[in-house]
Structures are given as C-alpha cells and as structure tokens.
Design a protein around this motif. Structure first.
Motif, short mmCIF file in Angstrom:
data_model
loop_
_atom_site.label_atom_id
_atom_site.label_comp_id
_atom_site.label_asym_id
_atom_site.label_seq_id
_atom_site.Cartn_x
_atom_site.Cartn_y
_atom_site.Cartn_z
N PRO A 18 -8.57 26.81 11.30
CA PRO A 18 -7.69 27.93 11.01
C PRO A 18 -7.34 28.73 12.25
O PRO A 18 -8.20 29.12 13.03
N GLY A 19 -6.04 28.96 12.42
CA GLY A 19 -5.56 29.76 13.53
C GLY A 19 -5.23 28.96 14.77
O GLY A 19 -4.57 29.47 15.68
N SER A 20 -5.67 27.70 14.85
CA SER A 20 -5.40 26.91 16.05
C SER A 20 -4.04 26.23 15.93
O SER A 20 -3.56 25.93 14.85
N THR A 21 -3.40 26.01 17.08
CA THR A 21 -2.09 25.36 17.13
C THR A 21 -2.21 24.10 17.97
O THR A 21 -2.85 24.10 19.02
N PHE A 22 -1.57 23.03 17.52
CA PHE A 22 -1.76 21.73 18.16
C PHE A 22 -0.60 20.81 17.83
O PHE A 22 0.18 21.07 16.90
N SER A 23 -0.49 19.73 18.58
CA SER A 23 0.41 18.63 18.25
C SER A 23 -0.41 17.55 17.57
O SER A 23 -1.65 17.50 17.71
N LEU A 24 0.27 16.65 16.87
CA LEU A 24 -0.40 15.56 16.17
C LEU A 24 0.16 14.24 16.67
O LEU A 24 1.32 13.90 16.40
N LEU A 25 -0.66 13.52 17.42
CA LEU A 25 -0.26 12.27 18.06
C LEU A 25 -0.64 11.11 17.16
O LEU A 25 -1.82 10.92 16.83
N ASN A 26 0.35 10.31 16.76
CA ASN A 26 0.09 9.16 15.90
C ASN A 26 -0.60 8.06 16.69
O ASN A 26 -0.14 7.66 17.78
N ASN A 27 -1.71 7.55 16.16
CA ASN A 27 -2.53 6.59 16.90
C ASN A 27 -1.85 5.24 17.09
O ASN A 27 -2.11 4.54 18.08
N GLU A 28 -0.96 4.83 16.19
CA GLU A 28 -0.33 3.53 16.33
C GLU A 28 0.85 3.58 17.31
O GLU A 28 1.00 2.70 18.15
N SER A 29 1.66 4.60 17.21
CA SER A 29 2.89 4.66 18.01
C SER A 29 2.75 5.46 19.28
O SER A 29 3.60 5.36 20.18
N ALA A 30 1.69 6.28 19.39
CA ALA A 30 1.51 7.22 20.50
C ALA A 30 2.67 8.20 20.59
O ALA A 30 2.99 8.71 21.67
N ARG A 31 3.31 8.47 19.44
CA ARG A 31 4.36 9.48 19.36
C ARG A 31 3.86 10.64 18.48
O ARG A 31 2.93 10.48 17.70
N CYS A 32 4.53 11.79 18.61
CA CYS A 32 4.07 13.00 17.94
C CYS A 32 4.81 13.27 16.64
O CYS A 32 6.00 12.92 16.50
N LEU A 33 4.10 13.90 15.71
CA LEU A 33 4.74 14.38 14.50
C LEU A 33 5.78 15.43 14.89
O LEU A 33 5.50 16.34 15.67
N ALA B 118 10.07 15.27 8.32
CA ALA B 118 9.10 15.05 9.40
C ALA B 118 9.18 13.60 9.84
O ALA B 118 9.32 12.69 9.02
N GLU B 119 9.08 13.37 11.14
CA GLU B 119 9.20 12.03 11.71
C GLU B 119 8.24 11.93 12.89
O GLU B 119 7.45 12.83 13.16
N ILE B 120 8.30 10.80 13.60
CA ILE B 120 7.58 10.69 14.87
C ILE B 120 8.61 10.60 15.99
O ILE B 120 9.71 10.05 15.82
N TRP B 121 8.23 11.18 17.16
CA TRP B 121 9.13 11.20 18.32
C TRP B 121 8.26 11.32 19.57
O TRP B 121 7.12 11.76 19.49
N ASP B 122 8.84 10.91 20.69
CA ASP B 122 8.12 11.08 21.95
C ASP B 122 7.61 12.51 22.09
O ASP B 122 8.36 13.47 21.85
N CYS B 123 6.36 12.65 22.46
CA CYS B 123 5.75 13.98 22.55
C CYS B 123 6.42 14.80 23.65
O CYS B 123 6.61 14.32 24.78
N ASN B 124 6.80 16.04 23.31
CA ASN B 124 7.48 16.89 24.29
C ASN B 124 6.98 18.33 24.29
O ASN B 124 7.44 19.15 25.08
N GLY B 125 6.05 18.65 23.40
CA GLY B 125 5.46 19.97 23.39
C GLY B 125 6.34 21.07 22.85
O GLY B 125 5.99 22.26 22.94
N GLN B 126 7.53 20.72 22.32
CA GLN B 126 8.44 21.73 21.80
C GLN B 126 7.94 22.29 20.46
O GLN B 126 7.03 21.76 19.83
N ALA B 127 8.58 23.39 20.02
CA ALA B 127 8.12 24.11 18.83
C ALA B 127 8.14 23.25 17.58
O ALA B 127 7.33 23.46 16.66
N ASN B 128 9.06 22.29 17.52
CA ASN B 128 9.13 21.43 16.33
C ASN B 128 8.06 20.35 16.31
O ASN B 128 8.01 19.53 15.40
N GLN B 129 7.17 20.36 17.34
CA GLN B 129 6.03 19.44 17.37
C GLN B 129 4.70 20.20 17.42
O GLN B 129 3.66 19.58 17.65
#
Length: 523
Positions: free
Chosen positions: A395-410, A423-434
């Motif tokens: 609770p209260g923590s903020t994070f990205s979620l990296l998919n183990n098969e694709s190595a892409r982020c939620l 919701a989809e997977i996309w190259d991780c970029n650290g933006q607010a939508n991830q």
C-alpha cells in the motif's frame, strides 16, 4: 470406533501422499451457493467426545462460544458429528435423532443455537452407513436434506464411510450437493472423503470445503504429517471452496506452544477453523489462542492464494501467504526438539526493495521495523507469525510491472485517461501510463490515483479485457500482487495475462497457470 478406523487411515494416507508431486489441471469453479466466501469458523464435538454427544453438551458449548468471546471473534458453527441418530430410520424412511441423547429434538436444539446468534451443523456419510454404523445418506439424499432443512440445519459434514454401492465419490457427493440446493435452505457443504478420488479436481464445484487427508489427532507428529500434505493443494483453494486439513487440536493433546503453531499454520492455509476441544473447560491460554483476532484475520483474508511453504530446511521452515492489501503473512516454524533461530528476508517472501519494512508480530501484538531481515528464536515445536509490509507492491508504493515473458511493461494504451482505455504491454519507458500505485483496498491506481485497473464489465470469463475506469471500489477493481509474480483479479480469481509478446498486445484475465506471461516483476 470411528477414531480407530480413521487413525489407521490417517497414517496410511499421509504417509502415502507425502513424497508425491501433484500436478493440478484447472480445477472446477467454486460452488455458487453463496456460502463459505471466507473459511468457516466453528466447533465440532468429535475430537474430544467422539460418540458421546448429546443435547446438553451442544447447548453448553453454544453458551460458551458466546461467553468466551469466540462468537465475537468470528466462530459461527456448532457442529454435531457421528452417532447422533437412532440405529434405524422410522417407518417413513426418515432419520430419527437419538431420543436419549436429544430428548428435545433437533428442531428445538437448532432453535436454541440460533437464539445465541450461532448456526448448527449435522453429520452424515456418502454411503449406506456412517463410520460408526448409523444410517447414512446414500440413496436418501433428498429425504435427508429436506429433513435437515426442516430442523434448521446450517452445515453438513458429509463423510465417506459405508457401502458405496459401486458409485463414484464425485457422483455420491454431487447427489447430496444437489439435494441440499433443492431444499432452498443455505446449508454449507463440507466434503469429508479424506483427499481420495482426486477430490481436488471436483471438490470446488461440489462443496464449500473438502478434506485433504485422513483424520487429525491431538499430537505433534499428526499435525506435522497433515501439514506436509498441504502444499500440493494450494492452487485449488479459493473463496467458496477451501482445502480442509481437518479440525483443530488446539488445547486437545498439544502443548500451548504447539497449539499456537498449529493455529498459525491452519490460519495461513485459509483452512476452516473448527475447534475440537472441550470449550467448557478450556484454559485461558487455549481461549486466547482460539480468539486471537489478528491470526484469524489472516485466515479470513483472501489475497489470491492460500499460504504455502517457501523454505524447507528440515526442522525449520518458512511459510507465506499474500494478503489482499499487498502485505505478506509469514510463519517461521521450528519442528525440532530444541529452540533455534528461524529467519527469512523481505526479498525471499516476495516484497520489493525498500529501506524499511513494518513487521507486525501477531502473537506479541507489537509492531517493529526491519531493514529486510525477519528473524527470531523459535521454541521447540513452535512458530512465530508476522504480517510484513513495505517494498514494491505494498500500500502506497508506486511501481511498474514488467512482464516476465515479453520483458515489456504493463501500459495503458496511448496514455489515454478515458474510461475503457485498454491495458497492454509496451516497451518500458517509466511514463505515467506505466506507473501503478497499490492501495490498502487492493486497487492498482494509475495517473496520480485517479483511475483504477478494471476487469471490464465485472467479467469472470477467460479472455475478459482489462482496462482503466474511475475507481469505484468494485470487486473487479481489486487485484492481488502475489509473491510468485502473478497478479490475481479478486473478482474472478483469474490471473492478469499478456497473450503475446509484441508491443500493443492487450492484457486479459485467464485461469492461473503459472506461465511466464502471467508473471510480472515490480520495478
């Protein structure tokens, strides 16, 4: 009589199953009778009294359930086991309550228990006779179910003794399930076929709980032997359908230290908590164990899976269970004959990286902090129990979620903030939508917490899309980020699944299968 039979069965069943590794196919969906949404709590007379059950005992036990604080702690069912009936049915084919043991009749007894704000349970068997030789349910399912409903019965423990007439276990138990449903009365259905006949595959669609082994006994080796049989069944448990490692022996043959360990472990397993001791004469220590509301809260919390063993070092073990708010319940167990230090770490139990963790001791009722190590001296045949929070996914923590098969982020498609954006997977970029924030309600919020990850339309079918929507507190907006990397949708008990590896692959819910596309790493 029944105890002798079951003692032999326990030794055979537990010994037989321990070395086996069970591979589960997708288990049946939970029985939808509206009952058992959390594991049932109550009392059963068998462990302490066997066939010596009578009206006075049941009434006095109901009284003590209230006066001791057990009812206030959540205990609801007062259950009568075998030997309650006459040896023969009446001329109309109906079961008859023993006239000497229950002179007022079962309806009057049920009324008394209900008057205490409690519920009452009865016992039968899916054979021609019960384990003690009394008439049982096979071939009389509807007649018996209707009779119990007319008495006001709320719970049926259905055993596996007697002549089965060549019928399969699934057929015999399904017949009683359907008979109970036709009465129109909500009666919790507890299957007791000792883990036989592949019950793990059909139990969830048939009963609200099912036994996983033979009978428990009031000694440490029995408790540990049954415990060892539980990990293989962990994936089958869910709201409305619980693995049942048998009743509690707290205060019955165990030391106080052993009782605390036993209670801690059964709570972590999301097991039904059915006291088996004589409540009228229990010690203050036994009462305090049974009414520890912090431990009971772990039992009643569904974080996506029941507790399981993650470390086995012989006499020392670590058991963990994800909680709905993102914390992790932990039991440090010492099975050996002398006190020893048992340890784990935040990383080992699946919490993310943080400088400090909150550690709540559920027996000392104190809260401390840790930099990541959880360690204590545990007495012989004892256990320590904690709820640990902190790190990514709590609770209260903020994070990205990296998919183990694709190595892409939620990712939320196109960085859209509109209701229904998928919701989809996309190259991780650290933006607010991830970037997602976990809440104590089990939500995964995005865009400065204005939108929640949402299973579209509250759907529960495989392939239902996952999107964002205004946060509304619905079950379809609650997710459990588990220590094994899965993200389970609370409303459907299915896992967040990326059905491919390419950028733009949309996410859905799907039966949990442990695959890499269903595992996510917090980053």
């Amino acid at each position: 009589m029944k105890r002798l039979l079951r003692a032999a069965l326990t030794a055979v069943l537990v010994a037989a199953v321990v070395p086996v590794v069970l591979t589960l196919a997708a288990p049946a969906q939970a029985l939808e009778n509206g009952l058992g949404r959390t594991p049932q709590l109550g009392w059963n007379n068998w462990n302490s009294f066997g066939c010596d059950v009578n009206e006075s005992l049941v009434r006095q036990t109901a009284d003590v359930m209230v006066s001791s604080g057990m009812a206030a702690a959540g205990y609801t069912y007062v259950n009568i086991d075998d030997c309650w009936s006459e040896w023969n049915r009446d001329a109309g084919g109906n079961l008859v309550a023993s006239r000497t043991k229950f002179p007022s009749g079962m309806k009057a007894l049920a009324d008394y228990v209900h008057g205490k704000g409690l519920k009452i349970g009865i016992y039968s068997s899916a054979g021609l006779t019960t384990c003690a030789g009394f008439p049982a349910g096979l071939g009389n399912e509807q007649r018996d179910a209707d009779l119990w409903a007319s008495w006001g019965i709320d719970y049926l423990k259905y055993d596996n003794c007697g002549d089965h007439q060549g019928r399969t276990a699934q057929d015999r138990y399904t017949a009683m399930r359907d008979a109970l449903a036709r009465t129109g009365r909500p009666i919790l259905f507890a299957i007791c076929n000792w883990g036989n006949d592949n019950v793990v595959q059909w139990g969830a669609a048939t009963g609200n709980s099912w036994r996983t082994t033979g009978d428990i006994e009031g000694n440490w080796p029995s408790v540990m032997g049954i415990l060892d049989a539980q990990p293989r069944y962990a994936g089958a448990s869910r709201p409305g359908a619980w693995n049942d490692p048998d009743m509690l022996e707290v205060g019955h043959g165990l030391t106080d230290t052993e009782s605390r360990a036993h209670f801690s472990l059964w709570a972590l397993l999301n097991a039904p908590l059915l006291a088996g001791n004589d409540l009228r004469t229990m010690t203050a220590a036994t009462r305090d164990i049974l009414t520890n509301t912090e431990v009971i809260a772990v039992n009643q919390d569904w974080g996506g899976r029941q507790g399981n063993r993650i470390v086995d070092n012989g006499n020392t073990e670590v058991w963990t269970k994800p909680m709905a708010n993102g914390s992790v319940a932990v039991v440090l167990l010492n099975r050996g004959s002398g006190a020893t230090t048992v340890s784990t770490t935040a990383a080992q139990i699946g919490l993310g990286s943080a400088s400090s963790y909150s550690v709540r001791d559920l027996w000392a009722h104190t809260t401390g902090t840790s930099s990541g190590t959880i360690s204590t001296s545990v007495p012989s045949h004892g256990a320590a129990m904690y709820v640990v929070s902190g790190g990514g996914g709590n609770p209260g923590s903020t994070f990205s979620l990296l998919n183990n098969e694709s190595a892409r982020c939620l990712d939320i498609t196109g960085a859209s903030q509109a209701n229904g954006a998928l919701a989809e997977i996309w190259d991780c970029n650290g933006q607010a939508n991830q970037r997602f924030t976990a809440t104590t309600a089990g939500e995964l919020r995005v865009y400065d917490s204005t939108k929640c990850l949402d299973v579209m339309g509250g759907g529960t079918a495989n392939g239902t899309a996952v999107a964002i929507w205004d946060c509304n507190g619905g079950a379809n907006q609650r997710f459990t980020v588990n220590t094994d990397g899965t993200i389970r949708a609370v409303g459907s008990a299915k896992c967040l699944d990326a059905a491919g590896t390419a950028n733009g692959t949309k996410t859905v819910i799907w039966d949990c299968n442990g695959g890499a596309r269903q595992r996510w790493t917090r980053a």
